[in-house]
Design a protein around this motif. Structure first.
Motif, PDB file in Angstrom:
ATOM      1  N   GLY A  34      23.311  50.357  31.773  1.00 42.37           N
ATOM      2  CA  GLY A  34      24.313  49.358  32.130  1.00 42.37           C
ATOM      3  C   GLY A  34      24.583  48.346  31.043  1.00 42.37           C
ATOM      4  O   GLY A  34      25.481  47.513  31.166  1.00 42.37           O
ATOM      5  N   SER A  42      26.144  46.676  28.251  1.00 37.24           N
ATOM      6  CA  SER A  42      27.435  46.831  27.578  1.00 37.24           C
ATOM      7  C   SER A  42      27.763  45.531  26.863  1.00 37.24           C
ATOM      8  O   SER A  42      28.856  45.032  26.916  1.00 37.24           O
ATOM      9  N   ALA A  43      26.714  44.973  26.285  1.00 38.52           N
ATOM     10  CA  ALA A  43      26.860  43.631  25.750  1.00 38.52           C
ATOM     11  C   ALA A  43      27.760  43.591  24.526  1.00 38.52           C
ATOM     12  O   ALA A  43      27.825  44.543  23.761  1.00 38.52           O
ATOM     13  N   PRO A  44      28.443  42.484  24.361  1.00 35.16           N
ATOM     14  CA  PRO A  44      29.243  42.296  23.162  1.00 35.16           C
ATOM     15  C   PRO A  44      28.360  42.279  21.925  1.00 35.16           C
ATOM     16  O   PRO A  44      27.137  42.169  22.016  1.00 35.16           O
ATOM     17  N   THR A  45      28.973  42.349  20.791  1.00 32.66           N
ATOM     18  CA  THR A  45      28.199  42.509  19.569  1.00 32.66           C
ATOM     19  C   THR A  45      27.561  41.217  19.087  1.00 32.66           C
ATOM     20  O   THR A  45      26.608  41.238  18.341  1.00 32.66           O
ATOM     21  N   ASP A  46      28.082  40.076  19.520  1.00 29.58           N
ATOM     22  CA  ASP A  46      27.519  38.805  19.051  1.00 29.58           C
ATOM     23  C   ASP A  46      26.092  38.630  19.508  1.00 29.58           C
ATOM     24  O   ASP A  46      25.680  39.180  20.519  1.00 29.58           O
ATOM     25  N   SER A  47      25.352  37.840  18.758  1.00 27.57           N
ATOM     26  CA  SER A  47      24.001  37.532  19.202  1.00 27.57           C
ATOM     27  C   SER A  47      24.105  36.639  20.418  1.00 27.57           C
ATOM     28  O   SER A  47      25.079  35.941  20.623  1.00 27.57           O
ATOM     29  N   THR A  48      23.055  36.684  21.215  1.00 26.42           N
ATOM     30  CA  THR A  48      23.113  35.911  22.458  1.00 26.42           C
ATOM     31  C   THR A  48      23.197  34.421  22.221  1.00 26.42           C
ATOM     32  O   THR A  48      23.725  33.673  23.025  1.00 26.42           O
ATOM     33  N   ALA A  89      24.806  33.003  19.883  1.00 25.13           N
ATOM     34  CA  ALA A  89      26.164  32.676  19.462  1.00 25.13           C
ATOM     35  C   ALA A  89      26.227  31.526  18.476  1.00 25.13           C
ATOM     36  O   ALA A  89      26.619  30.415  18.799  1.00 25.13           O
TER      37      ALA A  89
END
Lengths: 244, 215
Positions: A229, A231-237, A239
């Motif tokens: 599941g 499907s995280a964006p590419t940025d680091s958490t 940000a």
């Protein structure tokens, strides 16, 4: 007696306890002997009417023996302590028995993250079981642990295992343990690491093979689901702002 | 004689200190909250405006109900317990230190009374026009047109918050690092909304728009 207050739940806990007892007995007995002598001498040579005080140089042999004999006894006891300590050091720190499992332990302000390799037995694969502040291990299996710190100095402390290992950022420490008793035990941080150091605790659950297999299967399934599941964006958490 | 006088003075000082400590009345309400806030200061700052380096948000002036909800979630492992949530790992144990009845409410009352400050944008990227479409299509339902939130929907004010923090939280919701527990109903709702954002660009766009809202 120590076991009465703190269970021995690892294969080397008894060796550590034995060393603690040797040190406690030698130092304890010596402390009592010295204090008794000290106060007896003070009493024996207390101020008395008509007896002038005199300076004792200690050059006479019978007086010098009061220093020499205890000194030599202490040297012998020191050697005994060093031999006992080295024996335990070699057994626990210098010897790595073959591992049945390897787990990863990550320390950070102010939590412990444990990575169990999952059914495939390999770390950093999709079936890894990662838990926060809760570590599950199987009784009577030898574990290697790889301990790291994400931020500052911590110390991985499992009192029931008599295990304590510092963790500094930038370095991976390898150690081992073999749980010998099922149950739930405390894990804590033994190195001041910030404002919440005192509550940086975790739970160690030592299980039977059946219990551990059931736990593993349940959590490996969760891990696989979470992985599928993701499907995280590419940025680091965290940000990082672009302007920083 | 002098020795006796010194001994008397020391004994008097010790007894006075002991009696003073016995008679001290524990603080309650906001005064107690102010005491508890001392533990928040190292990360959230003296004024509660957060700290980018520690990734701590501005909390001054947030509604007390929202602070109570979030601290309770941290304490109950509904937030901050994901193994990847590094910032959550810092907050979670501190929430556990608020264990006396009334602690959370008192510190929330104090923090909510602290002067709020609008945090200026730090990102240079972000298409506010595209973000406006997302905001007015999705976020507005709960966070309202002015971004001031809605207590009835358990949605916090976001207009004043630091943009880096808001993007980080969108990322966490998206990855399931926040809003992961079935018991966290409102976090789960926000996670579903965050999943409507396709990528990092969409997140930056909507937060860039949020920072254009009146403050």
């Amino acid at each position: 007696m120590l076991e009465h207050y703190l269970p021995r739940a690892s294969s080397f806990a008894g060796d550590i306890d034995q060393l603690v007892w040797i040190i406690a007995w030698i130092v304890g007995v010596w402390f009592v002997v010295v204090e008794v002598m000290f106060f007896w001498l003070m009493f024996r040579f207390r101020k008395k009417p008509g007896v002038p005080a005199r300076y004792i140089t200690g050059k006479e042999k019978h007086l010098k023996n009061w220093i020499n004999i205890p000194h030599n006894i202490i040297l012998v006891l020191d050697v005994l302590l060093i031999v006992a300590a080295i024996r335990v050091w070699v057994l626990i720190k210098q010897t790595m028995p073959p591992a049945d499992h390897t787990v990863k332990v990550m320390a950070q302000q102010w939590a412990w993250t444990f990575t169990d390799p999952g059914p495939d037995g390999k770390i950093d694969t999709p079936d890894d079981v990662r838990t926060t502040d809760e570590m599950h291990v199987e009784v009577n299996k030898t574990y290697h642990f790889v301990l790291e710190s994400m931020d500052v100095a911590h110390s991985f402390f499992i009192p029931a295992f008599r295990l304590k290992q510092d963790a500094d950022p930038g370095r991976a420490y390898t150690g081992w343990f073999k749980p010998t008793k099922t149950g739930t035990f405390d894990i804590s941080c033994a190195e001041i690491c910030g404002i919440a150091h005192g509550v940086m605790g975790a739970k160690l659950v030592v299980e039977t093979t059946q219990e551990h297999t059931a736990w593993m299967q349940a959590h490996a399934a969760d891990a696989a689901t979470a992985d599928a599941g993701a499907s995280a964006p590419t940025d680091s958490t965290t940000a990082q702002p672009a302007s920083q | 004689m002098l020795q006796r006088a010194y001994a008397g003075l020391i004994a008097a000082a010790v007894i006075s200190a002991f009696l003073a400590s016995c008679s001290a009345t524990p603080k309650t309400g906001i005064a107690h909250g102010e005491e508890l806030f001392q533990n928040c200061k190292p990360c959230h700052g003296e004024a509660g405006h957060g700290n980018l380096e520690l990734r701590t948000p501005a909390i001054a002036g947030l509604p007390d109900w929202y602070i109570i909800e979030q601290v309770t979630k941290f304490k109950g492992d509904l937030r901050g317990a994901n193994p990847d949530d590094m910032e959550g790992h810092r907050m979670r144990p501190l929430a556990r230190t608020l264990y006396h009845p009334g602690d959370i409410e008192n510190v929330a009352a104090y923090v909510s009374k602290m002067p709020s400050q609008w945090m200026p944008p730090t990102f240079t990227k972000g298409d506010t026009a595209a973000g406006s479409v997302t905001f007015n299509g999705v976020c507005i339902t709960c966070h309202m047109a002015d971004g001031k939130g809605n207590k009835d929907l358990h949605s916090p004010p976001i207009a004043q918050q630091s943009d880096w923090y808001l993007v980080a939280q969108l990322n966490k919701f998206h990855r399931g690092w926040r809003g992961y527990s079935p018991e966290d109903v409102y976090g789960g709702q926000m996670r579903a909304m965050a999943l409507t954002l396709a990528d990092s660009t969409a997140m930056h766009n909507v937060i860039a728009y949020v920072k254009t809202l009146p403050h």
